[in-house]
Design an enzyme around this catalytic site. Structure first.
Site, PDB file in Angstrom:
ATOM      1  N   SER A 135       1.105  -1.174   0.161  1.00  0.00           N
ATOM      2  CA  SER A 135       0.376   0.149   0.165  1.00  0.00           C
ATOM      3  C   SER A 135       0.838   0.945   0.048  1.00  0.00           C
ATOM      4  CB  SER A 135      -0.942  -0.243   0.468  1.00  0.00           C
ATOM      5  OG  SER A 135      -2.444   1.036   0.974  1.00  0.00           O
ATOM      6  N   ASP A 144     -10.002  -3.629  -5.912  1.00  0.00           N
ATOM      7  CA  ASP A 144      -9.732  -2.611  -5.000  1.00  0.00           C
ATOM      8  C   ASP A 144     -10.100  -1.390  -5.180  1.00  0.00           C
ATOM      9  OD1 ASP A 144      -7.891  -0.993  -3.271  1.00  0.00           O
ATOM     10  OD2 ASP A 144      -5.736  -2.341  -3.710  1.00  0.00           O
ATOM     11  N   HIS A 184      -8.258  -4.973  -2.119  1.00  0.00           N
ATOM     12  CA  HIS A 184      -6.955  -4.035  -0.906  1.00  0.00           C
ATOM     13  C   HIS A 184      -6.801  -4.572  -0.097  1.00  0.00           C
ATOM     14  CE1 HIS A 184      -4.103  -0.359  -0.332  1.00  0.00           C
ATOM     15  NE2 HIS A 184      -4.245  -0.702   0.342  1.00  0.00           N
TER      16      HIS A 184
END
Length: 332
Positions: free
Chosen positions: A146, A273, A301
């Site tokens: 991320s 996502d 995600h």
């Protein structure tokens, strides 16, 4: 490509759990138990601040082993499900794993008038060189998840051939920060914005109480912030020399730097996502041959939970070691 690599290369979601929000939340349900007891170390930075390291085992006893460094996501830490899960997977592979916590993310506020952000590569650069100087030149890889994935991509693009890494993996990274910020203000994704913003504000409040004056606002002003973009306007951009949040987003998005990456790199994104938009998907033909790009249909995600309810499988814990193995276990 070896057989294990082929087996682990594709992601199939758990039956009945292909919804992106279910995938995003499932790791917290599947990985409730911490997979290993970390060895903690505090590393002093050149400016007098610190970052905390969580090792899979004492590094002095594992100097002969290949190493993998993990850069976590926004307000993540060793206890994030993907973090201790991956460190455990690397330990089972016979490798040494370490989470480099960004400043203020290990439970104790950092001291200086700065925090961390999606394009802040100085601490990672210092740590990776310290790692080689202190623990030798064993084969080393880095994995960024991320926010940490965008940061790692920025670092790799900046360093080119000079990066002291054999390989890298980037997972669910917001490679274009502004569209991703917009996405988190829309629909169901606002739930994630609220969750992340609450974590950021709690961390900032701890820092203000412990080190007054180290942030460019006071507690009442902090409490009034309602959007991630407001946080980046009021704190992130002002602490790190950007004119505002948009300036920060545009200057720290990793997408423009991808063609400059020289290290063998795997980028993993899920098409569904809920933190992302199609803007994070590179154009066909825009990536150099050393970057392998994998866009899965499902996964959410940093989710990617397969298997079954009785036997869930964390695909990243299979895919990442299998992909890294040829680079970390080269026979001389």
């Amino acid at each position: 490509m070896n057989f294990n690599h082929l087996m682990n290369a594709q992601f199939f979601p758990m039956p009945g759990a292909s919804n992106p929000h279910v995938q995003t939340i499932l790791p917290r349900l599947v990985r409730r138990k911490v997979m290993l007891e970390p060895h903690w170390q505090r590393l002093t930075l050149p400016d007098g601040d610190f970052v905390d390291l969580a090792w899979s085992e004492p590094p002095e006893a594992a100097r002969h082993k290949p190493r993998v460094v993990l850069f976590h996501g926004l307000e993540g830490n060793f206890y994030s499900p993907y973090a201790h899960g991956l460190l455990n997977a690397w330990r089972q592979q016979g490798w040494l794993g370490v989470v480099m916590h960004f400043r203020g993310c290990s439970g104790e506020p950092n001291k200086m008038q700065r925090i961390y952000h999606s394009g802040e590569t100085e601490d990672a650069r210092f740590f990776l060189h310290w790692l080689r100087e202190t623990h030798g030149s064993q084969p080393t890889a880095a994995v960024g998840v991320s926010l940490g994935g965008n940061m790692l991509a920025c670092y790799l693009g900046q360093e080119g051939d000079a990066a002291p890494l054999e390989a890298a993996v980037i997972v669910s990274a917001p490679l274009m920060l502004e569209p991703c910020s917009d996405r988190l203000e829309q629909g169901v994704s606002r739930i994630y914005q609220r969750y992340l913003l609450n974590l950021l504000k709690q961390n900032a409040a701890r820092k203000l109480r412990r080190y007054p004056g180290t942030l460019p606002l006071d507690l009442p002003a902090l409490n009034r912030i309602r959007r991630l973009r407001e946080f980046d306007d009021a704190i992130t951009s002002r602490l790190h020399g950007f004119s505002d949040a948009v300036d920060y987003y545009r200057r720290c998005s990793a997408m423009p730097l991808l063609p400059q990456i020289k290290v063998p790199t795997l980028i993993i994104h899920a098409k569904d996502d809920p933190f992302m938009t199609p803007d994070v998907i590179p154009q066909p033909g825009s990536l150099p041959s050393n970057i392998e790009y994998q866009l899965t249909e499902f996964g959410g995600h940093v989710g990617f939970v397969g298997g079954s309810l009785k036997q869930p499988q964390m695909w990243l814990e299979q895919r990442i070691p299998a992909w890294l193995a040829p680079y970390l276990e080269q026979k001389s």
